[in-house]
Design a protein around this motif. Structure first.
Motif, PDB file in Angstrom:
ATOM      1  N   CYS A   1       7.556   1.651   8.507  1.00 12.70           N
ATOM      2  CA  CYS A   1       6.997   1.935   7.184  1.00 12.70           C
ATOM      3  C   CYS A   1       7.169   3.419   6.847  1.00 12.70           C
ATOM      4  O   CYS A   1       7.541   3.776   5.721  1.00 12.70           O
ATOM      5  N   PHE A   2       6.935   4.283   7.825  1.00 12.29           N
ATOM      6  CA  PHE A   2       7.088   5.736   7.619  1.00 12.29           C
ATOM      7  C   PHE A   2       8.533   6.084   7.253  1.00 12.29           C
ATOM      8  O   PHE A   2       8.788   6.846   6.316  1.00 12.29           O
ATOM      9  N   VAL A   3       9.480   5.493   7.989  1.00 12.78           N
ATOM     10  CA  VAL A   3      10.904   5.774   7.726  1.00 12.78           C
ATOM     11  C   VAL A   3      11.303   5.283   6.330  1.00 12.78           C
ATOM     12  O   VAL A   3      11.990   5.986   5.569  1.00 12.78           O
ATOM     13  N   LEU A   4      10.853   4.083   5.974  1.00 16.82           N
ATOM     14  CA  LEU A   4      11.195   3.539   4.654  1.00 16.82           C
ATOM     15  C   LEU A   4      10.561   4.371   3.532  1.00 16.82           C
ATOM     16  O   LEU A   4      11.164   4.554   2.467  1.00 16.82           O
TER      17      LEU A   4
ATOM     18  N   ARG B   1      13.374  10.377  -0.628  1.00 18.93           N
ATOM     19  CA  ARG B   1      14.677  11.052  -0.754  1.00 18.93           C
ATOM     20  C   ARG B   1      15.457  10.511  -1.948  1.00 18.93           C
ATOM     21  O   ARG B   1      16.168  11.244  -2.627  1.00 18.93           O
ATOM     22  N   ARG B   2      15.319   9.218  -2.181  1.00 20.54           N
ATOM     23  CA  ARG B   2      16.022   8.624  -3.331  1.00 20.54           C
ATOM     24  C   ARG B   2      15.431   9.105  -4.644  1.00 20.54           C
ATOM     25  O   ARG B   2      16.134   9.278  -5.638  1.00 20.54           O
TER      26      ARG B   2
ATOM     27  N   LEU C   1       0.822  -1.210   0.000  1.00 17.50           N
ATOM     28  CA  LEU C   1       0.000   0.000   0.000  1.00 17.50           C
ATOM     29  C   LEU C   1       0.852   1.254   0.000  1.00 17.50           C
ATOM     30  O   LEU C   1       0.546   2.235  -0.679  1.00 17.50           O
ATOM     31  N   MET C   2       1.975   1.228   0.749  1.00 14.91           N
ATOM     32  CA  MET C   2       2.737   2.450   0.991  1.00 14.91           C
ATOM     33  C   MET C   2       4.076   2.505   0.263  1.00 14.91           C
ATOM     34  O   MET C   2       4.587   3.600   0.040  1.00 14.91           O
ATOM     35  N   LEU C   3       4.673   1.355  -0.043  1.00 14.36           N
ATOM     36  CA  LEU C   3       6.039   1.352  -0.558  1.00 14.36           C
ATOM     37  C   LEU C   3       6.087   0.912  -2.012  1.00 14.36           C
ATOM     38  O   LEU C   3       5.187   0.212  -2.482  1.00 14.36           O
ATOM     39  N   LYS C   4       7.165   1.301  -2.699  1.00 15.42           N
ATOM     40  CA  LYS C   4       7.287   0.979  -4.126  1.00 15.42           C
ATOM     41  C   LYS C   4       8.408  -0.019  -4.417  1.00 15.42           C
ATOM     42  O   LYS C   4       8.274  -0.875  -5.268  1.00 15.42           O
TER      43      LYS C   4
END
Length: 283
Positions: free
Chosen positions: A271-274, A280-281, A205-208
Motif C-alpha cells: 500500500c505504501f509503495v502504491l 509521483r504520477r 482509505l489510502m489510495l485514489k
C-alpha cells in the motif's frame, strides 16, 4: 427538492421503521450469522465489517448529507429480487443466499427511498457488507483443498532444497521421524478472507486510483499463500528436530498469528509503495 439530511430530519419518525422491519424479518438469519463469526475462526473478522462499513458512511457524511434525494422506483425490483432470493434460499435451507439477500434488500431500500445519487455514494459500504457473509462450506472446501495441495507441494520442495529428507502424498508431509498434515487452517484461505477485508479497507482509505486499489486487493492472494508456505516450512523444520510437540499447541497457534501479522506487513508495504507511485504520477 430536499437534501439527504433534510429528508432524514423531516421523516425521522417513520424512517427508523425500515431497519426495524428488516431486523424483524432477518432476526434469526442475523443471529445465526453472528454465531458463525463467533464459532468459526475463518469468519471472526465478520464482527468488524459492519463497523467499518458504518465508518465509510461517517467518513463521507459531509458529502452525503448534501446530496439531493430523488426516490427511484428502480429500487422496488431490487427489493423484490432480494426477497425472492430470501424465499428460495429459505425453501432450500441455503444460508449463504439468505444472508446475502439482506444486503440486496438493503441496497434496494436505499435506492427506492433516497435515489440514485445517495445509492451511488453508498455503494462502497453496501458492497463491503458482502465480506461479512460466510462462504458456503461446499465452496470453502472446494477452494481450500487445491490450496492445501499447492502449499504442501511448494513447502516440500523448499524443504528438499534445504537438504531435508521429506516426501509428500497429497496434503500429508512425511519426515523420517514424523508425519504432518497440511490442514485447512494452513491452506491460506482463512488468512485470505481476512486479508481481502483489510485490503479493501486500506485501498479506499489510502489510495485514489481504481487500478492501484485493485492491485492492492489482488496482492492479498499471493501474500496469504506465501506466508502460509513459510508457516508450513517452519513447522516442518521444528517438528523434524524437536518432535510432534513443536508442530502442535502453542507454537502452531502462535505461528498462525505470526504469519497473519507478516501478511499484514506485506500488505501495508505494498500500500505504501502504491501510494508513493500515485504521488509521483500526480507531481
Amino acid at each position: 427538492m430536499m437534501t439527504l439530511s433534510e429528508t432524514l430530519d423531516r421523516y425521522k419518525w417513520w424512517l427508523p421503521a425500515v431497519p426495524l422491519v428488516l431486523g424483524a424479518v432477518y432476526w434469526a438469519i442475523i443471529q445465526r450469522m453472528v454465531a458463525n463469526w463467533y464459532l468459526d475462526d475463518n469468519y471472526s473478522h465478520g464482527f468488524l465489517i459492519p463497523i467499518i462499513a458504518a465508518w465509510f458512511v461517517w467518513r463521507d457524511w459531509d458529502i452525503l448529507k448534501e446530496i439531493e434525494v430523488k426516490p427511484s422506483y428502480w429500487g422496488l425490483p431490487v427489493i423484490f429480487l432480494g426477497l425472492a432470493q430470501l424465499v428460495f434460499a429459505w425453501l432450500g435451507t441455503e444460508f449463504f443466499n439468505m444472508r446475502l439477500s439482506l444486503i440486496v434488500v438493503l441496497a434496494g431500500c436505499v435506492l427506492y427511498l433516497f435515489g440514485a445519487g445517495v445509492f451511488k455514494r453508498l455503494r462502497l459500504p453496501l458492497a463491503y457488507l458482502v465480506l461479512m457473509v460466510p462462504l458456503p462450506y461446499i465452496l470453502y472446501d472446494a477452494m481450500a483443498f487445491p490450496l492445501k495441495l499447492f502449499v504442501a507441494k511448494v513447502s516440500v520442495g523448499s524443504l528438499k532444497l534445504m537438504g531435508y529428507a521429506v516426501w509428500r502424498e497429497g496434503n500429508i508431509i512425511a519426515f523420517p521421524n514424523i508425519v504432518l498434515e497440511v490442514a485447512d487452517a494452513c491452506s491460506g484461505l482463512r488468512s485470505l478472507v481476512s486479508l481481502i477485508a483489510l485490503a479493501v479497507t486500506l485501498a479506499f482509505l489510502m489510495l485514489k486510483s481504481p487500478w492501484t486499489r485493485w492491485l492492492l486487493v489482488l496482492s492479498s492472494i499471493p501474500f496469504a499463500v506465501l506466508t502460509n508456505i513459510l508457516r508450513v516450512v517452519a513447522t516442518g523444520m521444528l517438528a523434524r528436530h524437536f518432535g510432534q510437540a513443536a508442530a502442535e499447541g502453542f507454537f502452531h497457534e502462535f505461528a498462525g498469528l505470526a504469519v497473519f501479522a507478516m501478511a499484514m506487513v506485506f500488505l501495508g508495504g505494498t500500500c505504501f509503495v502504491l501510494k508513493l507511485w500515485e504521488k509521483r504520477r500526480e507531481a
